[in-house]
Design an enzyme around this catalytic site. Structure first.
Site, PDB file in Angstrom:
ATOM      1  N   THR A 221       0.801  -1.227   0.000  1.00 37.74           N
ATOM      2  CA  THR A 221       0.000   0.000   0.000  1.00 37.74           C
ATOM      3  C   THR A 221       0.835   1.280   0.000  1.00 37.74           C
ATOM      4  O   THR A 221       1.950   1.291   0.535  1.00 37.74           O
ATOM      5  CB  THR A 221      -0.909  -0.014   1.250  1.00 37.74           C
ATOM      6  OG1 THR A 221      -1.419   1.308   1.464  1.00 37.74           O
ATOM      7  CG2 THR A 221      -0.156  -0.419   2.513  1.00 37.74           C
TER       8      THR A 221
ATOM      9  N   GLU B 263       0.275   3.563   1.915  1.00 34.21           N
ATOM     10  CA  GLU B 263       0.435   3.932   3.326  1.00 34.21           C
ATOM     11  C   GLU B 263       1.874   3.705   3.798  1.00 34.21           C
ATOM     12  O   GLU B 263       2.289   4.249   4.818  1.00 34.21           O
ATOM     13  CB  GLU B 263      -0.511   3.096   4.196  1.00 34.21           C
ATOM     14  CG  GLU B 263      -1.936   3.593   4.211  1.00 34.21           C
ATOM     15  CD  GLU B 263      -2.146   4.833   5.070  1.00 34.21           C
ATOM     16  OE1 GLU B 263      -1.644   4.888   6.193  1.00 34.21           O
ATOM     17  OE2 GLU B 263      -2.818   5.758   4.577  1.00 34.21           O
TER      18      GLU B 263
ATOM     19  N   TYR C 205      -1.768   0.245  10.897  1.00 30.94           N
ATOM     20  CA  TYR C 205      -2.062  -0.395   9.605  1.00 30.94           C
ATOM     21  C   TYR C 205      -0.820  -0.355   8.712  1.00 30.94           C
ATOM     22  O   TYR C 205      -0.376  -1.386   8.191  1.00 30.94           O
ATOM     23  CB  TYR C 205      -3.234   0.322   8.909  1.00 30.94           C
ATOM     24  CG  TYR C 205      -3.430  -0.114   7.467  1.00 30.94           C
ATOM     25  CD1 TYR C 205      -4.118  -1.273   7.163  1.00 30.94           C
ATOM     26  CD2 TYR C 205      -2.895   0.642   6.419  1.00 30.94           C
ATOM     27  CE1 TYR C 205      -4.285  -1.689   5.836  1.00 30.94           C
ATOM     28  CE2 TYR C 205      -3.057   0.241   5.095  1.00 30.94           C
ATOM     29  CZ  TYR C 205      -3.747  -0.920   4.814  1.00 30.94           C
ATOM     30  OH  TYR C 205      -3.900  -1.326   3.502  1.00 30.94           O
TER      31      TYR C 205
ATOM     32  N   LYS D 208       1.607  -3.493   7.379  1.00 35.42           N
ATOM     33  CA  LYS D 208       1.830  -3.747   5.949  1.00 35.42           C
ATOM     34  C   LYS D 208       3.317  -3.658   5.596  1.00 35.42           C
ATOM     35  O   LYS D 208       3.765  -4.261   4.626  1.00 35.42           O
ATOM     36  CB  LYS D 208       1.025  -2.746   5.118  1.00 35.42           C
ATOM     37  CG  LYS D 208      -0.482  -3.016   5.124  1.00 35.42           C
ATOM     38  CD  LYS D 208      -0.831  -4.186   4.206  1.00 35.42           C
ATOM     39  CE  LYS D 208      -2.312  -4.370   4.025  1.00 35.42           C
ATOM     40  NZ  LYS D 208      -2.655  -5.432   3.079  1.00 35.42           N
TER      41      LYS D 208
HETATM   42  P1  NAP Z   1     -11.630  -4.695   1.998  1.00 38.40           P
HETATM   43  O1  NAP Z   1     -12.757  -4.351   1.087  1.00 38.40           O
HETATM   44  O2  NAP Z   1     -11.589  -4.133   3.368  1.00 38.40           O
HETATM   45  O3  NAP Z   1     -11.561  -6.299   2.070  1.00 38.40           O
HETATM   46  C1  NAP Z   1     -10.794  -6.943   3.034  1.00 38.40           C
HETATM   47  C2  NAP Z   1     -11.057  -8.426   2.940  1.00 38.40           C
HETATM   48  O4  NAP Z   1     -10.268  -9.091   3.949  1.00 38.40           O
HETATM   49  C3  NAP Z   1     -12.517  -8.843   3.219  1.00 38.40           C
HETATM   50  O5  NAP Z   1     -12.833  -9.941   2.386  1.00 38.40           O
HETATM   51  C4  NAP Z   1     -12.460  -9.295   4.665  1.00 38.40           C
HETATM   52  O6  NAP Z   1     -13.467 -10.218   5.008  1.00 38.40           O
HETATM   53  C5  NAP Z   1     -11.101  -9.980   4.674  1.00 38.40           C
HETATM   54  N1  NAP Z   1     -10.557 -10.170   6.014  1.00 38.40           N
HETATM   55  C6  NAP Z   1     -10.425  -9.252   7.006  1.00 38.40           C
HETATM   56  N2  NAP Z   1      -9.871  -9.819   8.094  1.00 38.40           N
HETATM   57  C7  NAP Z   1      -9.658 -11.125   7.792  1.00 38.40           C
HETATM   58  C8  NAP Z   1      -9.128 -12.229   8.502  1.00 38.40           C
HETATM   59  N3  NAP Z   1      -8.738 -12.117   9.776  1.00 38.40           N
HETATM   60  N4  NAP Z   1      -9.062 -13.426   7.876  1.00 38.40           N
HETATM   61  C9  NAP Z   1      -9.501 -13.584   6.599  1.00 38.40           C
HETATM   62  N5  NAP Z   1     -10.032 -12.570   5.880  1.00 38.40           N
HETATM   63  C10 NAP Z   1     -10.101 -11.353   6.471  1.00 38.40           C
HETATM   64  O7  NAP Z   1     -10.227  -4.287   1.311  1.00 38.40           O
HETATM   65  P2  NAP Z   1      -9.921  -3.933  -0.215  1.00 38.40           P
HETATM   66  O8  NAP Z   1     -10.166  -2.480  -0.422  1.00 38.40           O
HETATM   67  O9  NAP Z   1     -10.552  -4.925  -1.090  1.00 38.40           O
HETATM   68  O10 NAP Z   1      -8.332  -4.106  -0.243  1.00 38.40           O
HETATM   69  C11 NAP Z   1      -7.764  -5.376  -0.523  1.00 38.40           C
HETATM   70  C12 NAP Z   1      -6.336  -5.410   0.038  1.00 38.40           C
HETATM   71  O11 NAP Z   1      -5.561  -4.369  -0.558  1.00 38.40           O
HETATM   72  C13 NAP Z   1      -6.243  -5.175   1.543  1.00 38.40           C
HETATM   73  O12 NAP Z   1      -5.179  -5.970   2.010  1.00 38.40           O
HETATM   74  C14 NAP Z   1      -5.881  -3.696   1.668  1.00 38.40           C
HETATM   75  O13 NAP Z   1      -5.175  -3.475   2.870  1.00 38.40           O
HETATM   76  C15 NAP Z   1      -5.006  -3.523   0.444  1.00 38.40           C
HETATM   77  N6  NAP Z   1      -4.994  -2.201  -0.158  1.00 38.40           N
HETATM   78  C16 NAP Z   1      -6.163  -1.587  -0.474  1.00 38.40           C
HETATM   79  C17 NAP Z   1      -6.151  -0.359  -1.097  1.00 38.40           C
HETATM   80  C18 NAP Z   1      -7.433   0.338  -1.463  1.00 38.40           C
HETATM   81  O14 NAP Z   1      -7.381   1.566  -1.705  1.00 38.40           O
HETATM   82  N7  NAP Z   1      -8.556  -0.353  -1.559  1.00 38.40           N
HETATM   83  C19 NAP Z   1      -4.915   0.260  -1.414  1.00 38.40           C
HETATM   84  C20 NAP Z   1      -3.733  -0.411  -1.100  1.00 38.40           C
HETATM   85  C21 NAP Z   1      -3.775  -1.656  -0.484  1.00 38.40           C
HETATM   86  P3  NAP Z   1     -14.956  -9.731   5.464  1.00 38.40           P
HETATM   87  O15 NAP Z   1     -15.671  -9.433   4.166  1.00 38.40           O
HETATM   88  O16 NAP Z   1     -15.467 -10.908   6.182  1.00 38.40           O
HETATM   89  O17 NAP Z   1     -14.762  -8.512   6.308  1.00 38.40           O
HETATM   90  N1  GDD Z   2     -12.559   7.062   6.285  1.00 38.31           N
HETATM   91  C1  GDD Z   2     -12.717   8.387   6.333  1.00 38.31           C
HETATM   92  N2  GDD Z   2     -13.892   8.889   6.823  1.00 38.31           N
HETATM   93  N3  GDD Z   2     -11.712   9.184   5.912  1.00 38.31           N
HETATM   94  C2  GDD Z   2     -11.909  10.522   5.945  1.00 38.31           C
HETATM   95  C3  GDD Z   2     -13.090  11.095   6.412  1.00 38.31           C
HETATM   96  C4  GDD Z   2     -14.137  10.248   6.888  1.00 38.31           C
HETATM   97  O1  GDD Z   2     -15.185  10.674   7.321  1.00 38.31           O
HETATM   98  N4  GDD Z   2     -12.981  12.437   6.294  1.00 38.31           N
HETATM   99  C5  GDD Z   2     -11.793  12.698   5.773  1.00 38.31           C
HETATM  100  N5  GDD Z   2     -11.127  11.547   5.570  1.00 38.31           N
HETATM  101  C6  GDD Z   2      -9.743  11.440   5.045  1.00 38.31           C
HETATM  102  C7  GDD Z   2      -8.837  10.552   5.885  1.00 38.31           C
HETATM  103  O2  GDD Z   2      -8.378  11.258   7.030  1.00 38.31           O
HETATM  104  C8  GDD Z   2      -7.745  10.238   4.855  1.00 38.31           C
HETATM  105  O3  GDD Z   2      -6.802  11.287   4.838  1.00 38.31           O
HETATM  106  C9  GDD Z   2      -8.501  10.221   3.525  1.00 38.31           C
HETATM  107  O4  GDD Z   2      -9.781  10.830   3.781  1.00 38.31           O
HETATM  108  C10 GDD Z   2      -8.720   8.831   2.948  1.00 38.31           C
HETATM  109  O5  GDD Z   2      -9.269   8.010   3.967  1.00 38.31           O
HETATM  110  P1  GDD Z   2      -9.824   6.526   3.649  1.00 38.31           P
HETATM  111  O6  GDD Z   2     -10.811   6.579   2.554  1.00 38.31           O
HETATM  112  O7  GDD Z   2     -10.234   5.930   4.949  1.00 38.31           O
HETATM  113  O8  GDD Z   2      -8.542   5.796   3.038  1.00 38.31           O
HETATM  114  P2  GDD Z   2      -7.028   5.713   3.541  1.00 38.31           P
HETATM  115  O9  GDD Z   2      -6.203   6.520   2.568  1.00 38.31           O
HETATM  116  O10 GDD Z   2      -6.886   6.019   4.967  1.00 38.31           O
HETATM  117  O11 GDD Z   2      -6.716   4.173   3.372  1.00 38.31           O
HETATM  118  C11 GDD Z   2      -7.123   3.466   2.190  1.00 38.31           C
HETATM  119  O12 GDD Z   2      -6.122   3.554   1.205  1.00 38.31           O
HETATM  120  C12 GDD Z   2      -4.883   2.916   1.552  1.00 38.31           C
HETATM  121  C13 GDD Z   2      -3.909   3.145   0.376  1.00 38.31           C
HETATM  122  O13 GDD Z   2      -3.316   4.411   0.495  1.00 38.31           O
HETATM  123  C14 GDD Z   2      -7.431   2.014   2.591  1.00 38.31           C
HETATM  124  O14 GDD Z   2      -8.034   1.360   1.506  1.00 38.31           O
HETATM  125  C15 GDD Z   2      -6.158   1.275   2.956  1.00 38.31           C
HETATM  126  O15 GDD Z   2      -6.446  -0.114   3.129  1.00 38.31           O
HETATM  127  C16 GDD Z   2      -5.141   1.446   1.792  1.00 38.31           C
HETATM  128  O16 GDD Z   2      -3.930   0.782   2.093  1.00 38.31           O
END
Ligand code: NAP
Ligand code: GDD
Length: 349
Positions: free
Chosen positions: A134, A136, A158, A162
């Site tokens: 990520t 992050e 988090y 990672k």
């Molecule tokens: P998500 O929608 O939060 O999905 C997370 C998945 O992990 C869900 O299927 C959840 O199951 C499962 N899970 C959580 N805890 C678990 C455990 N203890 N054992 C087995 N499964 C578990 O995340 P996503 O947005 O698809 O992201 C996929 C991956 O990419 C994550 O690893 C995230 O950290 C990483 N990532 C995401 C982003 C982004 O912007 N989306 C960016 C960079 C990296 P449930 O459905 O049962 O909760």
């Molecule tokens: N969730 C959330 N809720 N975020 C908010 C809000 C709110 O009400 N208001 C402002 N934000 C700001 C957060 O403080 C952050 O700076 C930004 O919006 C994005 O927040 P999220 O959408 O929660 O995503 P994230 O950037 O913290 O994390 C996501 O992206 C990562 C990759 O950079 C997640 O998907 C992580 O799993 C992933 O690794």
């Protein structure tokens, strides 16, 4: 020709659901690990679900949890996958401050458990491993955009969990010759995005206000900036990473960043609204003028501010573009259009 077997952890999440569809289209046998839950957690994969006894089944779901080696190992030893996509995680940054120990167990040790299972089953030469790393990892970098060369400085439990997984993936690649690769993905969103992430919170909240089902959307830091792509584009990149000749750690991003405030303004524009801002910090709010009346629809709340914030992220994915020959289909406005139209149609949600 024998079909490729893939295992997806986190198949019920946003990325897992899109990746499963992509792999099924590519004729893979797909296995997914799901958690036992007292309520349904398979909503995102309902449309591809296959009944247990159908012939020529290509999607199999197994109960398991990344906190349990036994559950992971029993699936890997049984199916001996060609590709493992480790997408499961406690993926919410804010929640990781409240639940740091659990987050680390799943996100850090969970990855180690999978890699150990690959090694203990002697699958080092067969099984390719993708780790969901990520942006992050970068924290608040000094450089304008972040690439594979940018130093890491994580700022949340988090991010730190990672970071362990990023390195253990490299360790197993270098120590045991496993094809193990990190995709360092910047934020990616979609209609299937979890509802507590900011983009979905905004698209759903504003749609509800438009449909008169909600009055105010409470939000945190409006000035935080992110590089937002579409999950559909990004799962394709995940697949491409495992199709390369050599394992590479690659940044996937759009190279453009927008503030949370911008995102709200663009969603409002989709609805034909112009939003005005007033106040500062936690006293700031956003309002519309409708029929000469000032209507407050956004309120900043301290509840959504984090103990430590990443103010601005923007990726440089030139290396991935070169290596993967990878092109994005979505920009921010196409992403917003898809999210808003989905949330407006799903009136019941
Ligand atoms: P998500 O929608 O939060 O999905 C997370 C998945 O992990 C869900 O299927 C959840 O199951 C499962 N899970 C959580 N805890 C678990 C455990 N203890 N054992 C087995 N499964 C578990 O995340 P996503 O947005 O698809 O992201 C996929 C991956 O990419 C994550 O690893 C995230 O950290 C990483 N990532 C995401 C982003 C982004 O912007 N989306 C960016 C960079 C990296 P449930 O459905 O049962 O909760
Ligand atoms: N969730 C959330 N809720 N975020 C908010 C809000 C709110 O009400 N208001 C402002 N934000 C700001 C957060 O403080 C952050 O700076 C930004 O919006 C994005 O927040 P999220 O959408 O929660 O995503 P994230 O950037 O913290 O994390 C996501 O992206 C990562 C990759 O950079 C997640 O998907 C992580 O799993 C992933 O690794």
């Amino acid at each position: 020709m024998t079909k490729k077997i893939a295992l997806i952890t986190g198949i019920t999440g946003q990325d897992g659901a899109y990746l499963a569809r992509l792999l099924l289209k590519k004729n893979y046998i797909v296995h997914g690990i799901i958690r036992k839950s007292s309520s349904f957690n398979t909503g995102r994969i309902n449309d591809i679900y296959q009944e247990p006894f159908i012939k020529k089944k290509s999607l199999f779901l197994h109960y398991g949890d990344l906190t349990s080696f036994a559950s992971i190992n029993s699936v890997i030893s049984e199916i001996k996958p060609h590709e493992v996509y480790n997408l499961a995680a406690q993926s919410h940054v804010m929640v990781s401050f409240k639940n740091p120990e659990y987050t680390s167990d799943v996100n850090a040790l969970g990855t180690l458990r999978i890699l150990e299972s690959i090694r203990q089953n002697k699958l080092e030469k067969k099984t390719k491993f993708y780790q969901a790393s990520t942006s992050e990892l970068f924290g608040n970098p000094k450089f304008k955009s972040q690439s594979e060369k940018t130093p890491f400085y994580t700022r949340s439990p988090y991010g730190t969990s990672k970071l362990f997984s990023y390195w253990i993936t490299k360790n197993y690649r270098e120590s045991y010759g496993i094809f193990a690769a990190n995709g360092i993905l910047f934020n990616h969103e979609s209609p299937l995005r979890g509802e507590t992430f900011v983009t979905k919170k905004i698209s759903k909240g504003l749609s509800n206000i438009y449909l008169k089902k909600q009055k105010i959307l409470y939000i945190g830091n409006l000035d935080s900036m992110r590089d937002w792509g579409h999950a559909k584009d990004y799962v394709y990149a995940q697949w491409l990473i495992l199709q390369q000749k050599k394992p590479l750690d690659l940044v996937i991003s759009t190279g453009r960043k927008y503030s949370v405030r911008d995102f709200i303004e663009r969603c409002c524009k989709y609805l034909g609204w112009r939003i005005f801002w007033n106040g500062k910090g936690v006293n700031e709010y956003g309002y519309l003028i409708l029929k000469n009346k000032k209507i407050k629809i956004i309120q900043v709340s301290a509840k959504y501010f984090r103990p430590n914030e990443l103010n601005s992220l923007k990726g440089d994915s030139s290396l991935a573009k070169r290596k993967l020959k990878f092109k994005l289909k979505y920009n921010i406005d196409k992403l917003i259009e898809e999210m808003m139209s989905y949330d407006l149609k799903n009136k019941k949600s």
